[in-house]
Motif scaffolding. Structure first.
Motif, short mmCIF file in Angstrom:
data_model
loop_
_atom_site.label_atom_id
_atom_site.label_comp_id
_atom_site.label_asym_id
_atom_site.label_seq_id
_atom_site.Cartn_x
_atom_site.Cartn_y
_atom_site.Cartn_z
N THR A 35 -21.87 -16.30 -32.98
CA THR A 35 -22.40 -16.91 -31.78
C THR A 35 -21.71 -18.25 -31.61
N GLU A 36 -21.47 -18.62 -30.38
CA GLU A 36 -20.87 -19.92 -30.11
C GLU A 36 -21.99 -20.93 -29.94
N VAL A 37 -21.88 -22.02 -30.67
CA VAL A 37 -22.85 -23.08 -30.51
C VAL A 37 -22.12 -24.30 -29.98
N THR A 38 -22.63 -24.87 -28.92
CA THR A 38 -22.00 -26.07 -28.40
C THR A 38 -22.81 -27.27 -28.87
N ALA A 39 -22.22 -28.04 -29.76
CA ALA A 39 -22.96 -29.16 -30.35
C ALA A 39 -22.87 -30.39 -29.46
N VAL A 40 -21.72 -30.58 -28.84
CA VAL A 40 -21.53 -31.73 -27.96
C VAL A 40 -21.04 -31.21 -26.62
N LYS A 41 -21.78 -31.56 -25.55
CA LYS A 41 -21.49 -30.94 -24.26
C LYS A 41 -20.94 -31.94 -23.26
N ASP A 42 -19.64 -32.05 -23.22
CA ASP A 42 -18.96 -32.85 -22.20
C ASP A 42 -19.54 -34.25 -22.05
N ILE A 43 -19.52 -35.02 -23.10
CA ILE A 43 -20.06 -36.37 -22.99
C ILE A 43 -18.94 -37.36 -22.69
N SER A 44 -19.28 -38.42 -22.01
CA SER A 44 -18.33 -39.49 -21.70
C SER A 44 -19.01 -40.83 -21.94
N PHE A 45 -18.33 -41.72 -22.59
CA PHE A 45 -18.80 -43.11 -22.68
C PHE A 45 -17.66 -44.01 -23.12
N GLN A 46 -17.86 -45.30 -22.94
CA GLN A 46 -16.86 -46.27 -23.38
C GLN A 46 -17.54 -47.37 -24.14
N ILE A 47 -16.88 -47.81 -25.18
CA ILE A 47 -17.43 -48.93 -25.94
C ILE A 47 -16.38 -50.02 -26.02
N PRO A 48 -16.68 -51.19 -25.47
CA PRO A 48 -15.71 -52.28 -25.54
C PRO A 48 -15.64 -52.87 -26.94
N GLN A 49 -14.56 -53.58 -27.21
CA GLN A 49 -14.40 -54.18 -28.53
C GLN A 49 -15.51 -55.19 -28.79
N GLY A 50 -15.93 -55.24 -30.03
CA GLY A 50 -16.89 -56.26 -30.46
C GLY A 50 -18.33 -55.91 -30.15
N GLU A 51 -18.57 -54.70 -29.66
CA GLU A 51 -19.95 -54.32 -29.35
C GLU A 51 -20.59 -53.60 -30.53
N ILE A 52 -21.89 -53.79 -30.69
CA ILE A 52 -22.63 -52.96 -31.64
C ILE A 52 -23.42 -51.97 -30.83
N GLU A 205 -18.47 -62.62 -37.02
CA GLU A 205 -17.33 -63.37 -37.58
C GLU A 205 -16.00 -62.67 -37.37
N HIS A 206 -16.00 -61.35 -37.45
CA HIS A 206 -14.72 -60.65 -37.33
C HIS A 206 -14.57 -59.90 -36.01
N GLY A 207 -15.62 -59.93 -35.19
CA GLY A 207 -15.55 -59.21 -33.94
C GLY A 207 -15.46 -57.70 -34.11
N THR A 208 -16.00 -57.22 -35.24
CA THR A 208 -15.92 -55.80 -35.53
C THR A 208 -16.78 -54.98 -34.57
N THR A 209 -16.20 -53.92 -34.04
CA THR A 209 -16.97 -52.99 -33.22
C THR A 209 -17.74 -52.07 -34.15
N ILE A 210 -19.01 -51.87 -33.87
CA ILE A 210 -19.80 -51.02 -34.76
C ILE A 210 -20.49 -49.93 -33.94
N LEU A 211 -20.36 -48.72 -34.39
CA LEU A 211 -21.11 -47.62 -33.79
C LEU A 211 -21.97 -47.03 -34.89
N LEU A 212 -23.28 -47.08 -34.70
CA LEU A 212 -24.09 -46.53 -35.77
C LEU A 212 -25.10 -45.52 -35.30
N THR A 213 -25.30 -44.49 -36.09
CA THR A 213 -26.36 -43.55 -35.80
C THR A 213 -27.48 -43.84 -36.78
N THR A 214 -28.69 -43.64 -36.34
CA THR A 214 -29.80 -43.92 -37.23
C THR A 214 -31.05 -43.22 -36.70
N HIS A 215 -32.00 -43.04 -37.58
CA HIS A 215 -33.31 -42.59 -37.13
C HIS A 215 -34.30 -43.74 -37.20
#
Lengths: 357, 264
Positions: A35-52, A205-215
């Motif tokens: 069976t085909e399972v689609t886990a991610v369905k055509d998502i779009s987003f943008q994350i600028p530098q330095g954003e959490i 301090e470093h302008g690190t971009t962070i993407l985090l998943t969490t519950h």
């Protein structure tokens, strides 16, 4: 500049179907059904530098799959993907030099050897110069208090200790984008706070971009200016956390404990002219619901100013947990439902209100 | 990058040292194996001087050096890879700027080096005290043997990688791994030198990579192959090494597309 650019991203998996019973098993032996399972369905987003940015959603919503595509582990089925200027799965080896990844549920340290040996190996893997490595390691070891742990084998570390070491391992090469997949899972509140503080500082301090998943939504509240919420492979909300709360917040409740028995008519009389709703909990306790835009003080002043003896007052607010739980359940972050049925259960809401002080 | 791979070899070596007790028992097990085969062969030979061109001294040396060579080239890369695939730790490996398969190869080599130094050499000394083994006198032969042993390691590891990568395509490749282990032991000539195989089997084996793992290097060591044949044997190994790269690359490519990480 954009750190992450995602356009119409899709990921499909083929999952083997197991037919039931002996007959089914025999059939499976010769002809597999998929069976085909689609886990991610055509998502779009943008994350600028330095954003959490917080990336949340129920279990199985497609968060981890997205992270795995963004980090070059998985190859997307379709769609465009640009992270740090690279297409992750194509130029994987060059691309991963600029990113750091922590999977809360998997260790990236070598199990049997001392922590410091793992770090030294990573220094060579990422080709960090000896002086940069020293400086960076000292800094990380100091902020995360790892001095005594460095020579211990990973298998002898507690989860909290290990997670701090994982962070160091992911950050030794000073990546400009960091992906954290449930970084605080299973940790106690002290370590959680420490890690949150550390991430905030790194971002500052470093302008690190962070993407985090969490519950753990407290992670989000402590760290993220922006939340992307995923449900069944679709993005159902993308925006600020405050906005989400205002859009979904269901007003507040104030509970009064009186010294003498009261009636619903009596309390209604106290707030005549205000758009509030009273309910009687028991003879001496009454609760009033007020919409979000109304000031609590308006109600308080009326009630307290009256001639009734009040022994206790509690204010309940729908907290983020409640809001998010409801969005998950309804599967959409669109129009909020009728306010009444959204009012939080007192004991849960109390905890939420309490933590906000 | 080379220094990272060297570091990986060093770390695996350190890890093996951490669990060295395992290997003391390993030496004994290998010595028992060699002893058992020695007495078995003695019984088979009876009064005969040579069988299939092997003298008793040659077969004893063959058995000893084959087992000791196996100590060096043997590794569990198939199991390690298949575990990485199945429990999802491959995901972490994929976020590192290195080639996963080369990393595995290097780890296998670190393990091999450890076994070579702390197992094979002392083991050979112990065995030579117990059984009548004839060592070659020509130093060049030792050098060639070491080079051939290196290719044994490469070819065996390649077969292990291929077997391990099957974990991408089947849900459980345990059976495949067991079959591969038996096939390698049997068809490489550890259990039975290829010369003793039935005549119809030999041409088939000529087209399989297994004899290149044990039979060829051991034949060089025992002096069964001489002159140009030695270089021919080495060439066969090099060719197999080169040929086996192709299916590995093909499998790895299609595996990358199929990869989905277990456990979300």
């Amino acid at each position: 500049m954009l750190a992450i650019e995602v356009n119409e991203l899709r990921k499909q998996f083929k999952v083997q179907k197991n037919r039931e019973g002996l007959k089914g098993a025999l059939k499976d032996l010769f002809k597999r059904e998929h069976t085909e399972v689609t886990a991610v369905k055509d998502i779009s987003f943008q994350i600028p530098q330095g954003e959490i940015c917080g990336y949340i959603g129920e279990n199985g919503a497609g968060k981890s799959t997205t992270i795995k595509m963004l980090t070059g582990i998985l190859v997307p089925t379709s769609g465009k993907l640009l992270v740090n200027g690279y297409v992750p799965y194509k130029d994987r080896e060059t691309f991963v030099r600029g990113i750091g990844v922590v999977f809360g549920q998997r260790s990236q340290l070598w199990w049997d050897i001392g922590v410091i040996e793992s770090f030294r190996l990573l220094r060579k893997v990422y080709r960090v110069s000896e002086t940069d490595f020293k400086r960076r390691l000292d800094e990380l070891v100091e902020t995360l208090h790892l001095q005594e742990l460095l020579n211990r084998p990973v298998r002898k570390l507690s989860l909290g200790q290990r997670m701090r070491c994982e962070l160091v391992a992911a950050l030794l090469h000073n990546p400009s984008i960091v992906f954290l997949d449930e970084p605080t899972i299973g940790l106690d509140i002290v370590v959680k706070t420490e890690i949150r503080e550390f991430l905030k500082r790194m971002n500052r301090e470093h302008g690190t971009t962070i993407l985090l998943t969490t519950h753990d939504l407290q992670d989000i509240e402590a760290l993220c200016s922006r939340v992307i919420m995923l449900d069944d492979g679709h993005i159902i909300y993308d925006g600020g956390l405050e906005e989400l709360k205002t859009r979904w917040g269901k007003g507040r409740e104030v509970q009064f404990q009186f010294n003498d028995p009261v009636t619903i008519a009596a309390v209604n009389g106290l707030t005549s002219g205000l758009d509030v709703r009273w309910t009687l909990e028991n003879e001496q306790t009454a609760k009033v619901w007020l919409p979000r835009e109304m000031n609590v003080s308006d109600v308080l002043s009326r009630v307290v100013g009256a001639s009734l003896d009040i022994s206790d007052i509690k204010i309940f607010e729908t907290n983020t947990d409640e809001i998010v739980r409801e969005i998950y359940q309804s599967g959409s972050a669109e129009a909020p439902q009728a306010a009444e049925d959204a009012i939080a259960e007192p004991d849960k809401a109390e905890a939420g209100a309490g933590s906000r002080g | 990058m080379a220094s990272a791979y060297l570091e990986l070899i060093r770390i695996r070596f350190l890890m093996m040292l951490a669990y060295r007790v395992n290997y003391y028992s390993g030496i004994i097990i290998y010595a028992i194996n060699i002893g058992a085969y020695y007495f078995l062969w003695k019984a088979i030979y009876g009064d005969a001087d040579t069988l299939q061109g092997f003298t008793v001294a040659q077969i004893t040396t063959y058995v000893a050096v084959s087992w000791m060579g196996r100590a060096f080239y043997f590794n569990n890369l198939d199991r390690e890879i298949s575990n990485d695939v199945r429990d999802g730790s491959l995901a972490v490996q994929m976020t590192r700027p290195y080639n996963y398969l080369i990393v595995k190869m290097m780890q296998g080599f670190g393990e091999g080096l450890f076994r070579f130094g702390l197992f094979m050499i002392p083991g050979m000394l112990v065995v030579s005290l117990l059984f009548p083994i004839t060592f070659p006198s020509d130093p060049v032969r030792y050098v060639v043997f070491i080079v051939m042993l290196w290719f044994s390691f490469l070819i065996n590891s390649q077969l292990n990688i291929l077997t391990g990568l099957f974990a991408f395509f089947v849900e459980n490749n345990e059976g495949m791994m067991r079959m591969k282990r038996v096939l390698v032991d049997l068809l490489s000539g550890v259990v039975l030198p290829i010369a003793f195989f039935p005549s119809w089997a030999k041409p088939v084996l000529d087209w399989l990579p297994f004899p290149a793992i044990t039979y060829l290097p051991s034949s060089v060591f025992t002096g069964r192959l001489n002159g140009a044949d030695v270089w021919q044997a080495l060439l066969v190994q090099v060719v197999w090494f080169a040929v086996l790269i192709i299916p590995i690359m093909a499998m790895w490519r299609s595996a990358r597309r199929r990869l989905f990480v277990q456990g979300g």
